[in-house]
Design a protein around this motif. Structure first.
Motif, mmCIF file in Angstrom:
data_model
loop_
_atom_site.group_PDB
_atom_site.id
_atom_site.type_symbol
_atom_site.label_atom_id
_atom_site.label_comp_id
_atom_site.label_asym_id
_atom_site.label_seq_id
_atom_site.Cartn_x
_atom_site.Cartn_y
_atom_site.Cartn_z
ATOM 1 N N PHE A 1 0.942 -0.932 0.076
ATOM 2 C CA PHE A 1 -0.125 0.128 0.360
ATOM 3 C C PHE A 1 0.952 1.499 -0.180
ATOM 4 O O PHE A 1 0.011 2.120 -0.565
ATOM 5 C CB PHE A 1 -0.503 -0.090 1.117
ATOM 6 N N GLY A 2 2.154 1.193 0.863
ATOM 7 C CA GLY A 2 3.061 2.197 0.578
ATOM 8 C C GLY A 2 3.220 2.087 -0.669
ATOM 9 O O GLY A 2 3.126 3.610 -1.807
ATOM 10 N N TYR A 3 4.004 1.469 -2.072
ATOM 11 C CA TYR A 3 3.632 1.653 -2.985
ATOM 12 C C TYR A 3 2.920 2.257 -4.064
ATOM 13 O O TYR A 3 3.640 3.330 -4.646
ATOM 14 C CB TYR A 3 3.880 0.431 -3.522
ATOM 15 N N LEU A 4 1.957 2.236 -3.742
ATOM 16 C CA LEU A 4 0.918 2.487 -4.297
ATOM 17 C C LEU A 4 0.387 4.199 -3.253
ATOM 18 O O LEU A 4 0.232 4.686 -4.422
ATOM 19 C CB LEU A 4 -0.554 1.663 -4.363
ATOM 20 N N ALA A 5 0.942 4.568 -2.186
ATOM 21 C CA ALA A 5 0.870 5.915 -2.196
ATOM 22 C C ALA A 5 2.362 5.921 -2.630
ATOM 23 O O ALA A 5 2.656 7.813 -2.875
ATOM 24 C CB ALA A 5 0.741 5.432 -0.702
ATOM 25 N N GLY A 6 3.533 5.708 -3.731
ATOM 26 C CA GLY A 6 3.987 5.811 -3.637
ATOM 27 C C GLY A 6 6.050 6.335 -3.254
ATOM 28 O O GLY A 6 6.337 7.258 -3.002
ATOM 29 N N ARG A 7 4.941 5.410 -1.874
ATOM 30 C CA ARG A 7 6.533 5.331 -0.664
ATOM 31 C C ARG A 7 7.333 4.076 -1.070
ATOM 32 O O ARG A 7 6.557 2.912 -1.072
ATOM 33 C CB ARG A 7 6.070 5.607 0.157
ATOM 34 N N TYR A 8 8.722 4.012 -1.652
ATOM 35 C CA TYR A 8 8.684 2.361 -2.121
ATOM 36 C C TYR A 8 10.114 2.458 -1.597
ATOM 37 O O TYR A 8 11.595 3.058 -1.414
ATOM 38 C CB TYR A 8 9.537 2.902 -3.239
ATOM 39 N N ILE A 9 9.849 2.037 0.011
ATOM 40 C CA ILE A 9 10.855 1.628 1.111
ATOM 41 C C ILE A 9 10.287 0.343 1.368
ATOM 42 O O ILE A 9 9.326 0.342 1.134
ATOM 43 C CB ILE A 9 10.410 2.863 2.689
ATOM 44 N N LYS A 10 11.966 -0.096 1.824
ATOM 45 C CA LYS A 10 12.261 -1.302 2.829
ATOM 46 C C LYS A 10 11.406 -2.790 1.350
ATOM 47 O O LYS A 10 10.606 -3.308 1.762
ATOM 48 C CB LYS A 10 10.905 -1.777 3.587
ATOM 49 N N ILE A 11 11.783 -2.591 -0.038
ATOM 50 C CA ILE A 11 11.600 -3.267 -0.807
ATOM 51 C C ILE A 11 12.131 -5.031 -0.359
ATOM 52 O O ILE A 11 11.178 -5.974 -0.389
ATOM 53 C CB ILE A 11 12.309 -2.454 -1.910
ATOM 54 N N SER A 12 13.070 -5.153 0.283
ATOM 55 C CA SER A 12 13.553 -6.016 0.743
ATOM 56 C C SER A 12 12.696 -7.117 1.145
ATOM 57 O O SER A 12 12.648 -8.149 1.779
ATOM 58 C CB SER A 12 15.188 -6.374 1.097
ATOM 59 N N GLN A 13 12.361 -5.915 2.609
ATOM 60 C CA GLN A 13 10.991 -6.947 3.246
ATOM 61 C C GLN A 13 9.951 -7.141 2.748
ATOM 62 O O GLN A 13 9.875 -8.518 2.926
ATOM 63 C CB GLN A 13 11.199 -5.755 4.440
ATOM 64 N N GLU A 14 9.678 -6.861 1.746
ATOM 65 C CA GLU A 14 8.207 -7.335 0.456
ATOM 66 C C GLU A 14 8.653 -8.165 0.180
ATOM 67 O O GLU A 14 7.643 -9.273 0.627
ATOM 68 C CB GLU A 14 7.832 -5.957 -0.156
#
Lengths: 112, 160
Positions: free
Chosen positions: B34-47
């Motif tokens: 949901f962060g990605y959809l809001a434009g927050r591209y953080i903690k990708i490895s955790q996803e």
């Protein structure tokens, strides 16, 4: 077609294959828990469990549909190069899952 | 003798542990995507880790549930819900739970495939996958919420 799009389209077709198979149940087999046996025939005088067979056929035919689609889409197909089409089709597959869930809920509670 | 009846309680406990892991993984995954959809591209490895954890824990939970099912069908549904209490509502709750479990397995595999494909969610070529990825996670949130709640409620009524 780009490899990622090919994978997503194959997945979409696999999901739709699963939904159609799960809904229409073209094949069936049953587990009889009291006897501990499997059969394709539904015996009325004892308890039969159809969930295993329904899940097996749905998952198997869905995987088969996805695999065939993946193979075919690799044969130089140029269709669906538009991002909007990929987005729409992948959302369609999720919608099909949701509609199947709604159907199951309505069916089970109306039977119960 | 019903299949796996002698270890029913152990299977049920392990089923619970796997279900808790799957629920936690779904919630954490939802926060990232949901962060990605809001434009927050953080903690990708955790996803990626949570998508893999969801696939494993949900798969284990599904298999344990499948092993438990004959025992439940006879000792709980036939012997108690149907014969003693005539609890059609409880039977319907469980039947929906079993069907949703299979649908959830399909969604879980699709989520894992999306997580593998979307290497960098901020890349323009990956953004077309995000709506379906997010929709699948919403589906899974509803799915695990129903299954956890109904599983708990049914076990309170009568356990294997």
């Amino acid at each position: 077609m780009e490899r990622k799009d090919r994978i997503v389209l194959a997945m979409v077709i696999g999901m739709l294959g699963f939904v159609i198979t799960y809904y229409f149940q073209p094949f069936a087999f049953y587990y009889y828990p009291l006897e501990g046996i499997w059969s394709t025939e539904k015996l009325s005088e004892t308890i039969a469990m159809g969930w295993y067979g329904r899940s097996f056929w749905g998952l198997t035919l869905g995987a088969l549909a996805g695999s065939i689609a993946f193979g075919l889409l690799g044969k130089g197909w140029k269709i669906l190069r538009f991002d909007a089409a990929i987005k729409l089709l992948s959302l369609l597959a999720v919608t099909a899952l949701v509609l199947l869930s709604v159907h199951i809920v309505i069916h089970e509670f109306s039977v119960g | 003798m019903i299949a796996f009846e002698s270890i029913g309680k152990l299977l049920l406990f392990l089923h619970l542990i796997a279900a808790v892991c799957a629920t936690a993984a779904t919630i954490h995954l939802a926060i990232r995507v949901f962060g990605y959809l809001a434009g927050r591209y953080i903690k990708i490895s955790q996803e990626k880790v949570f998508a893999k954890l969801l696939l494993i824990s949900y798969g284990v939970c599904y298999m344990l549930g499948a092993l438990l099912y004959p025992n439940f069908r006879i000792r709980v549904r036939r012997d108690y819900f149907d014969a003693v209490q005539h609890m059609n509502f409880a039977t319907a709750l469980f039947e929906v739970k079993e069907h949703l479990a299979t649908l959830g397995l399909v969604a879980t595999m699709a989520i894992w495939i999306f997580s593998k494909l979307i290497d960098r969610p901020s890349k323009l070529e990956n953004k077309k996958y995000l709506p379906a990825y997010g929709a699948l996670i919403i589906f899974m949130l509803a799915n695990v919420a129903y299954n956890i709640w109904s599983g708990w409620y049914l076990t309170v009524l009568r356990s294997v």
